[in-house]
Write an enzyme that holds these catalytic residues in place. Structure first.
Site, mmCIF file in Angstrom:
data_model
loop_
_atom_site.group_PDB
_atom_site.id
_atom_site.type_symbol
_atom_site.label_atom_id
_atom_site.label_comp_id
_atom_site.label_asym_id
_atom_site.label_seq_id
_atom_site.Cartn_x
_atom_site.Cartn_y
_atom_site.Cartn_z
ATOM 1 N N ILE A 128 79.590 -0.188 20.371
ATOM 2 C CA ILE A 128 79.939 1.224 20.405
ATOM 3 C C ILE A 128 78.638 2.014 20.421
ATOM 4 O O ILE A 128 77.603 1.550 19.940
ATOM 5 C CB ILE A 128 80.849 1.656 19.229
ATOM 6 C CG1 ILE A 128 80.242 1.300 17.869
ATOM 7 C CG2 ILE A 128 82.218 1.042 19.360
ATOM 8 C CD1 ILE A 128 81.130 1.735 16.703
ATOM 9 N N ASP A 129 78.675 3.206 21.010
ATOM 10 C CA ASP A 129 77.474 4.001 21.208
ATOM 11 C C ASP A 129 76.751 4.290 19.897
ATOM 12 O O ASP A 129 77.372 4.328 18.826
ATOM 13 C CB ASP A 129 77.817 5.333 21.876
ATOM 14 C CG ASP A 129 78.336 5.166 23.288
ATOM 15 O OD1 ASP A 129 78.145 4.070 23.858
ATOM 16 O OD2 ASP A 129 78.934 6.126 23.815
ATOM 17 N N LYS A 130 75.472 4.565 20.003
ATOM 18 C CA LYS A 130 74.645 4.854 18.827
ATOM 19 C C LYS A 130 75.208 6.006 18.014
ATOM 20 O O LYS A 130 75.265 5.950 16.784
ATOM 21 C CB LYS A 130 73.209 5.162 19.262
ATOM 22 C CG LYS A 130 72.267 5.481 18.109
ATOM 23 C CD LYS A 130 70.847 5.684 18.593
ATOM 24 C CE LYS A 130 69.898 5.995 17.429
ATOM 25 N NZ LYS A 130 68.502 6.145 17.876
ATOM 26 N N THR A 132 78.266 7.090 17.953
ATOM 27 C CA THR A 132 79.665 6.887 17.579
ATOM 28 C C THR A 132 79.734 6.095 16.282
ATOM 29 O O THR A 132 78.988 5.143 16.086
ATOM 30 C CB THR A 132 80.410 6.126 18.692
ATOM 31 O OG1 THR A 132 80.331 6.876 19.912
ATOM 32 C CG2 THR A 132 81.875 5.929 18.333
ATOM 33 N N ARG A 235 84.079 9.046 26.642
ATOM 34 C CA ARG A 235 83.292 10.259 26.856
ATOM 35 C C ARG A 235 83.411 10.741 28.301
ATOM 36 O O ARG A 235 83.564 11.941 28.556
ATOM 37 C CB ARG A 235 81.835 9.997 26.492
ATOM 38 C CG ARG A 235 81.609 9.678 25.025
ATOM 39 C CD ARG A 235 80.237 9.079 24.769
ATOM 40 N NE ARG A 235 79.178 9.985 25.176
ATOM 41 C CZ ARG A 235 77.885 9.630 25.240
ATOM 42 N NH1 ARG A 235 77.527 8.377 24.955
ATOM 43 N NH2 ARG A 235 76.980 10.511 25.609
#
Length: 311
Positions: A128-130, A132, A235
């Site tokens: 998962i994104d930094k 998030t 996103r």
């Protein structure tokens, strides 16, 4: 030696360089009156007995990860509640070393003796994104990594995200093909049937189910269930609907409305469910969003109530 610092006492008593004296203290080799001491500055009183025990096991430093971040672990896997601002795994273009996989492995080696002789890294099955927050699973064995990866490829993993978005979208399913560069050097959806120079279809299928949970002041709380796990999928899809996630600096470009300020992308991986790779048991976890997410949500909710005259 009354009242002298331990490191100075060890250096002088055993005629050692400073570095060696401090190293032996740090690694649990120095004992005072039979007790291991790792505080270099601890005072040593006259009459106390100092010993060096070179065969003493190395004292492991306490892990930097909070125990509250570890939701579940066994011999096959570990589920973590990732804080926003931490990378899931190392990235070739980043110098960041305190990534989630390394911090998690450090914790496991501290609390679980079996982990010390286990593989030197955790098996990555998704990211998962930094910016998030939320639930993420790592494998602790090769068979578990293979089994979990197969579930991700089969789209049988249950994943639900919460997001605060600009405006008021409708509940719907979004199905597009996302390409790494859809223009201007950023990821995005491309028209169906777009091909590359080799005549191959461009982009990869991405499916997101959007459910509107609550309308707020100028924004909405939505839940997103994803069948696929493309990079930045949620996103991108929400941005292309015209409702970028609050705090998203990349995919809110071009948004014509007033941007609601936030310190990071307001996206949280709330639920994670899958079959245990060894036992086949159905497992599922739910974690509430972090305080910054809840603070913005409550602020928008209060403003909505104030505008409607109900506050």
């Amino acid at each position: 030696m009354d009242g002298a610092r331990l490191d100075k006492t060890v250096k002088n008593h055993f005629q050692l360089p400073w570095g060696k004296a401090r190293s032996w203290i740090d690694t649990g080799k120095v004992f005072i009156d039979g007790n291991c001491v790792t505080d270099q500055g601890q005072p040593v009183r006259a009459g106390q007995r100092i010993e060096l025990r070179m065969s003493a096991p190395k004292k492991r430093p306490a892990p930097r990860m909070s125990p509250k971040s570890i939701i579940y672990f066994d011999e096959e896997l570990v589920v973590v509640n990732k804080a926003a601002g931490v990378m899931s795994v190392p990235h070739p273009e980043s110098e960041e070393v305190d990534t989630l996989d390394r911090l998690t492995l450090e914790y496991l080696r501290y609390v679980d003796p079996k982990a010390r002789s286990n593989r030197s890294s955790l098996g990555v099955v998704h990211r998962i994104d930094k910016d998030t927050s939320g639930l993420l699973v790592f494998a602790r064995s090769y068979p578990a990594q293979k089994a979990l990866s197969e579930q991700f490829r089969a789209h049988s993993i249950e994943r639900r995200y919460l997001a605060l978005v600009h405006g008021y979208p409708k509940s719907q399913t979004i199905q597009t093909r996302i390409a790494r560069d859809a223009g201007e050097g950023i990821r995005g959806s491309v028209p169906e049937g777009t091909t590359n120079a080799m005549g191959e279809e461009f982009g990869r299928e991405a499916i997101t189910h959007v459910e509107v949970l609550e309308k707020l002041e100028g924004a909405s709380l939505v839940a997103c269930r994803i069948e696929t796990g493309r990079t930045h999928q949620i996103r991108i899809h929400l941005s292309e609907l015209g409702h970028p996630i609050i705090g998203d600096k990349v995919y809110s470009r071009g948004f014509e409305g007033e941007l609601i300020p936030a310190g990071r992308t307001m996206l949280h991986a709330e639920q994670l469910g899958f079959l245990h790779p060894r036992t086949g048991e159905s497992l599922k976890w739910t974690e509430q969003p972090s305080k910054d997410f809840q603070r913005i949500y409550k602020g928008l909710k209060l403003r909505k109530l104030a505008c409607s005259g109900k506050a």
